[in-house]
Design a protein around this motif. Structure first.
Motif, mmCIF file in Angstrom:
data_model
loop_
_atom_site.group_PDB
_atom_site.id
_atom_site.type_symbol
_atom_site.label_atom_id
_atom_site.label_comp_id
_atom_site.label_asym_id
_atom_site.label_seq_id
_atom_site.Cartn_x
_atom_site.Cartn_y
_atom_site.Cartn_z
ATOM 1 N N PHE A 42 0.971 -1.124 -0.053
ATOM 2 C CA PHE A 42 -0.160 0.032 -0.227
ATOM 3 C C PHE A 42 0.738 1.209 -0.017
ATOM 4 C CE2 PHE A 42 -3.624 -2.341 2.381
ATOM 5 C CZ PHE A 42 -4.256 -2.723 1.335
ATOM 6 N N GLY A 46 0.634 2.485 -3.413
ATOM 7 C CA GLY A 46 -0.951 3.290 -3.229
ATOM 8 C C GLY A 46 -2.249 2.415 -2.757
ATOM 9 N N TRP A 47 -3.266 3.048 -2.775
ATOM 10 C CA TRP A 47 -4.298 2.380 -2.408
ATOM 11 C C TRP A 47 -5.635 3.209 -2.751
ATOM 12 C CZ3 TRP A 47 -1.798 4.943 1.640
ATOM 13 C CH2 TRP A 47 -2.490 5.709 2.299
ATOM 14 N N SER A 48 -6.514 2.591 -3.002
ATOM 15 C CA SER A 48 -7.690 3.143 -3.570
ATOM 16 C C SER A 48 -9.222 2.662 -2.760
ATOM 17 C CB SER A 48 -7.978 3.375 -5.035
ATOM 18 O OG SER A 48 -8.095 1.915 -5.584
ATOM 19 N N ASP A 49 -9.535 1.585 -3.392
ATOM 20 C CA ASP A 49 -10.685 0.944 -2.685
ATOM 21 C C ASP A 49 -10.567 -0.795 -2.470
ATOM 22 O OD1 ASP A 49 -10.335 -0.106 -5.252
ATOM 23 O OD2 ASP A 49 -12.069 0.585 -6.365
ATOM 24 N N TRP A 52 -8.939 -2.877 -5.129
ATOM 25 C CA TRP A 52 -7.565 -2.874 -5.189
ATOM 26 C C TRP A 52 -6.910 -3.576 -4.028
ATOM 27 C CZ3 TRP A 52 -3.683 -2.303 -7.840
ATOM 28 C CH2 TRP A 52 -2.164 -1.927 -7.656
ATOM 29 N N SER A 53 -7.442 -3.435 -2.693
ATOM 30 C CA SER A 53 -7.050 -3.991 -1.599
ATOM 31 C C SER A 53 -7.093 -5.551 -1.870
ATOM 32 C CB SER A 53 -7.832 -3.667 -0.499
ATOM 33 O OG SER A 53 -7.550 -4.443 0.796
ATOM 34 N N GLY A 128 -5.518 1.553 3.515
ATOM 35 C CA GLY A 128 -5.555 0.664 2.179
ATOM 36 C C GLY A 128 -6.383 -0.665 2.110
ATOM 37 N N ALA A 130 -9.214 -1.006 3.130
ATOM 38 C CA ALA A 130 -10.642 -0.412 2.834
ATOM 39 C C ALA A 130 -11.898 -1.223 4.111
ATOM 40 C CB ALA A 130 -10.998 -0.609 1.453
ATOM 41 N N GLU A 133 -15.231 -0.203 3.923
ATOM 42 C CA GLU A 133 -16.143 -0.517 2.700
ATOM 43 C C GLU A 133 -16.867 -2.037 3.073
ATOM 44 O OE1 GLU A 133 -14.264 -0.010 -1.038
ATOM 45 O OE2 GLU A 133 -13.165 1.677 -0.541
#
Length: 180
Positions: A42, A46-49, A52-53, A128, A130, A133
Motif C-alpha cells: 500500500f 498506493g491504495w484506493s478501494d 484494489w486491496s 488501504g 478499505a 467498505e
C-alpha cells in the motif's frame, strides 16, 4: 531435524496476529505476516478501494509463499500468519513442504462470530485495507462463518481465541514445542 513451517491462520479478526506475534517471540523464530507485507505494498503502490486491496491481497500471499519457500530451503524454521483459504493454500503449502523436505504445524484460531465482528469494527488498520467498505450484510454473515483446517501434513492445534486475555499463551507454545 528438518525445518518447520508454523502456520497460524484463522478468519479475519480471530486474534491470529496477536497470537502469532507472541508465539514467534517465544520461539525466537522469524515470522511473515500478511498485513505487514500488504501494508508495505500500500505504501509503495498506493491504495484506493476494496477491489484494489483484494488484488494486493492476492499478491501478498504469493510473496508469502516465496518467503516461506526461501526460508525453508535455507533450513530455517519460520511462522506464517494469514487468513489462508484452505482450497488455495493447501496445495501450495504441500508443494513447498515436499520440495523443501520440511515439516508443518498449523495453529487454527476460532472465535465467536459476534466477537470477530466487534474486533473488526474496533481495529484501526492501514486505510488501504478499505475496512470501512465492508457492508453490514457481509459483516453479519461473519457470525456464522467458519474456516476449515489446511490439508497439509502435520499436527493441527485448534485454539479458541474469543477471549485473548484469558488465553493460556504458554500452553499454546508447549503444544507447539511438543510437536517439534
Amino acid at each position: 531435524m528438518p525445518p518447520t513451517l508454523l502456520i497460524v491462520h484463522g478468519l479475519p479478526a480471530s486474534g491470529k496476529t496477536s497470537l502469532a506475534k507472541w508465539i514467534a517471540a517465544e520461539l525466537c523464530w522469524p515470522a511473515v505476516y500478511k498485513d505487514d507485507i500488504k501494508e508495505i505494498l500500500f505504501d509503495t503502490l498506493g491504495w484506493s478501494d476494496r477491489a484494489w486491496s483484494q488484488r494486493l491481497g492476492v499478491s501478498t500471499i504469493e510473496i508469502m509463499y516465496y518467503v516461506v519457500a526461501m526460508q525453508l530451503s535455507a533450513g530455517v524454521s519460520l511462522l506464517a500468519e494469514c487468513n489462508f483459504k484452505p482450497e488455495l493454500a493447501s496445495p501450495k503449502f504441500r508443494e513447498i513442504l515436499a520440495r523443501t523436505d520440511s515439516a508443518a504445524i498449523q495453529v487454527l484460531c476460532h472465535t465467536d462470530g459476534a466477537v470477530r465482528l466487534r474486533r473488526f469494527k474496533a481495529r484501526a488498520r492501514h486505510p488501504g485495507h478499505a475496512d470501512l467498505e465492508v457492508s453490514e450484510a457481509e459483516a453479519d454473515a461473519w457470525r456464522a462463518e467458519t474456516l476449515a483446517p489446511l490439508d497439509v501434513p502435520g499436527p493441527l492445534i485448534t485454539i479458541e481465541t474469543t477471549d485473548l486475555a484469558a488465553l493460556d499463551y504458554p500452553a499454546v507454545v508447549r503444544q507447539i514445542r511438543a510437536h517439534l
